[in-house]
Design a protein around this motif. Structure first.
Motif, PDB file in Angstrom:
ATOM      1  N   GLY A 186       0.926  -1.305   0.118  1.00 16.29           N
ATOM      2  CA  GLY A 186      -0.006   0.105   0.074  1.00 16.29           C
ATOM      3  C   GLY A 186       0.816   1.320  -0.152  1.00 16.29           C
ATOM      4  O   GLY A 186       1.941   1.294   0.641  1.00 16.29           O
ATOM      5  N   ILE A 187       0.420   2.569  -0.673  1.00 18.68           N
ATOM      6  CA  ILE A 187       1.396   3.466  -0.990  1.00 18.68           C
ATOM      7  C   ILE A 187       0.591   4.868  -0.413  1.00 18.68           C
ATOM      8  O   ILE A 187      -0.699   4.805  -0.987  1.00 18.68           O
ATOM      9  CB  ILE A 187       1.793   3.755  -2.346  1.00 18.68           C
ATOM     10  N   ASP A 188       1.221   5.369   0.596  1.00 25.01           N
ATOM     11  CA  ASP A 188       0.662   6.930   0.936  1.00 25.01           C
ATOM     12  C   ASP A 188       1.561   7.896   0.267  1.00 25.01           C
ATOM     13  O   ASP A 188       2.699   7.724   0.635  1.00 25.01           O
ATOM     14  CB  ASP A 188       0.561   6.972   2.351  1.00 25.01           C
ATOM     15  N   GLY A 246       6.726   0.095   6.048  1.00 26.41           N
ATOM     16  CA  GLY A 246       7.278   0.804   6.997  1.00 26.41           C
ATOM     17  C   GLY A 246       8.519   1.682   6.174  1.00 26.41           C
ATOM     18  O   GLY A 246       8.908   2.640   6.927  1.00 26.41           O
ATOM     19  N   GLU A 247       8.653   1.406   4.887  1.00 22.87           N
ATOM     20  CA  GLU A 247       9.577   2.129   4.129  1.00 22.87           C
ATOM     21  C   GLU A 247       9.138   3.438   3.812  1.00 22.87           C
ATOM     22  O   GLU A 247       8.000   3.744   3.369  1.00 22.87           O
ATOM     23  CB  GLU A 247      10.263   1.321   2.845  1.00 22.87           C
ATOM     24  N   LYS A 248      10.179   4.496   3.959  1.00 24.70           N
ATOM     25  CA  LYS A 248       9.706   5.895   3.420  1.00 24.70           C
ATOM     26  C   LYS A 248      10.658   6.405   2.406  1.00 24.70           C
ATOM     27  O   LYS A 248      11.996   6.225   2.608  1.00 24.70           O
ATOM     28  CB  LYS A 248       9.678   6.839   4.449  1.00 24.70           C
ATOM     29  N   ASP A 264       1.718   8.404   8.706  1.00 25.60           N
ATOM     30  CA  ASP A 264       1.743   7.882   7.292  1.00 25.60           C
ATOM     31  C   ASP A 264       1.847   6.505   7.182  1.00 25.60           C
ATOM     32  O   ASP A 264       1.177   5.875   5.987  1.00 25.60           O
ATOM     33  CB  ASP A 264       2.965   8.848   6.597  1.00 25.60           C
ATOM     34  N   ILE A 265       2.520   5.649   7.763  1.00 19.89           N
ATOM     35  CA  ILE A 265       2.798   4.091   7.640  1.00 19.89           C
ATOM     36  C   ILE A 265       1.433   3.638   8.127  1.00 19.89           C
ATOM     37  O   ILE A 265       0.859   2.627   7.375  1.00 19.89           O
ATOM     38  CB  ILE A 265       3.799   3.715   8.907  1.00 19.89           C
TER      39      ILE A 265
END
Length: 377
Positions: free
Chosen positions: A183-185, A197-199, A351-352
């Protein structure tokens, strides 16, 4: 999967080719603008509809007039294609996909489209009509074997660089299925936040060059109009804009390709980017991010390679909903970056947590058809 694919290359014309290309660009631009004026006047003054066939006949008559004999000095194909592009522009306007067509300027990007009857391609070299020598193309990648070219579009950008775009039939093989789901925010401080959890940090390509751009634009404003120094200054501004756009495009392509290679299902929030740009405090950063282009790339790459892209409605409360228990808080201002769920006590990164909710909603749409107002992308 059979697709139409364009391969874009840079080339370096000879002085003679530059002259011929300049004439071709000018004739194609003149035909477009002249017929746009003809169609506009016919409708607003006489309530008369003028279509492609009428403009084509008008162009033929125009070439026979002595004062417009220079239209015959270039290949007729790019000039004729300009009328087809005008017809497409009107079609998009009447279908409410675009604004009313506008006149083309010699100071903007110039382009001319050649169909297969106006160029020669032997698999290694490309020679355009009315030119004695083939183009000196820098082949940065290999064309598909036995590629059949349908059109060759030659263009010159504001920075003075020449490009040729070769449209051909291509076959894309579906990639092997993988187990990854993400999923992408999308954001501004971080360009993308993943459910893993990656940004991913925002590239900020425009912001990095903004100070230099301001300096060059000030120098440009002080130059006398019509002077050669003004032309040189304008070219420097255009080159910096091109550098910024190229860096942004490179970042978006690498990230979208990576996500498509690693994941079978990609869920992303559908954003009304045009409406968000009305916030003047964020408009520059939103434009610099390139969200719409990123989602567009994800869409066609997913379609090519057998991935599933799911769009979640923009009103879905991804940030305000606890990804552990499903509790939804009432208000959550943008300044709140971390929050604790009053129901289960879980502490979330805003965000996560949103990315995880987007993934859960996307999987529900994909597997069960749950009602989360999915939007087709």
């Amino acid at each position: 999967m059979e697709i139409k694919r364009a391969y874009r290359f840079r080339f370096y014309p000879t002085p003679e080719q530059e002259v011929m290309l300049a004439r071709t660009f000018g004739c194609a631009r003149f035909a477009y603008n002249h017929m746009l004026r003809l169609r506009t006047d016919a409708w607003f003054k006489e309530q008369k509809k003028v279509g492609y066939h009428e403009t084509s006949a008008a162009l033929t008559a125009l070439k026979k007039q002595p004062e417009f004999a220079w239209l015959n000095e270039v290949s007729s194909v790019p000039v004729q294609q300009a009328l087809r592009h005008l017809q497409t522009a009107f079609g998009n306007f009447f279908a409410k996909r675009a604004q009313y067509p506008t006149f083309k300027s010699k100071h903007d990007r110039q382009a001319a489209e050649y169909t297969s009857s106006a160029f020669k391609w032997d698999g290694k070299t490309l020679k355009l009509a009315k030119m004695d020598a083939p183009l000196a193309i820098r082949w940065s990648r290999t064309l598909p074997k036995a590629a059949k070219l349908t059109t060759a579009t030659v263009s010159k950008d504001a920075a003075g660089r020449y490009f040729v775009s070769l449209l051909c039939n291509d076959t894309v093989e579906v990639k092997p299925a993988v187990v990854g789901k993400i999923g992408i925010d999308l954001g501004l401080t971080h360009f993308a936040i993943f459910s893993t959890g990656e940004k991913v940090a925002a590239p900020n390509t425009f912001r990095k060059n903004e100070a230099q751009l301001v300096k060059l634009q000030r120098r440009l404003a002080k130059k006398q109009k019509g002077s050669k120094n003004r032309i040189k200054a304008a070219c420097k501004v255009a080159r910096l804009h091109a550098k910024t756009a190229d860096a942004r495009k490179d970042f978006l392509h690498k990230l979208s390709t990576r996500l498509v290679n690693e994941n079978q299902v990609i869920a992303v929030e559908s954003l009304a980017v045009a409406n968000m740009k009305k916030n003047h405090c964020l408009a520059k950063s939103i434009s610099d991010a390139g969200w719409a282009e990123f989602v567009r790339q994800l869409a066609y790459k997913s379609r090519w390679y057998g991935r599933e892209l799911v769009g979640i409605d923009r009103w879905y409360p991804s940030s305000k909903r606890c990804s552990d228990c499903g509790y939804t808080t009432v208000n959550m201002p943008l300044k709140v970056r971390e929050w604790t769920c009053p129901e289960c006590g879980s502490t979330h990164d805003r965000d996560i947590n949103a990315a995880r909710n987007i993934l859960a909603a996307g999987l529900a749409v994909s597997a069960l058809g749950e009602s989360v107002n999915p939007v087709g992308i």
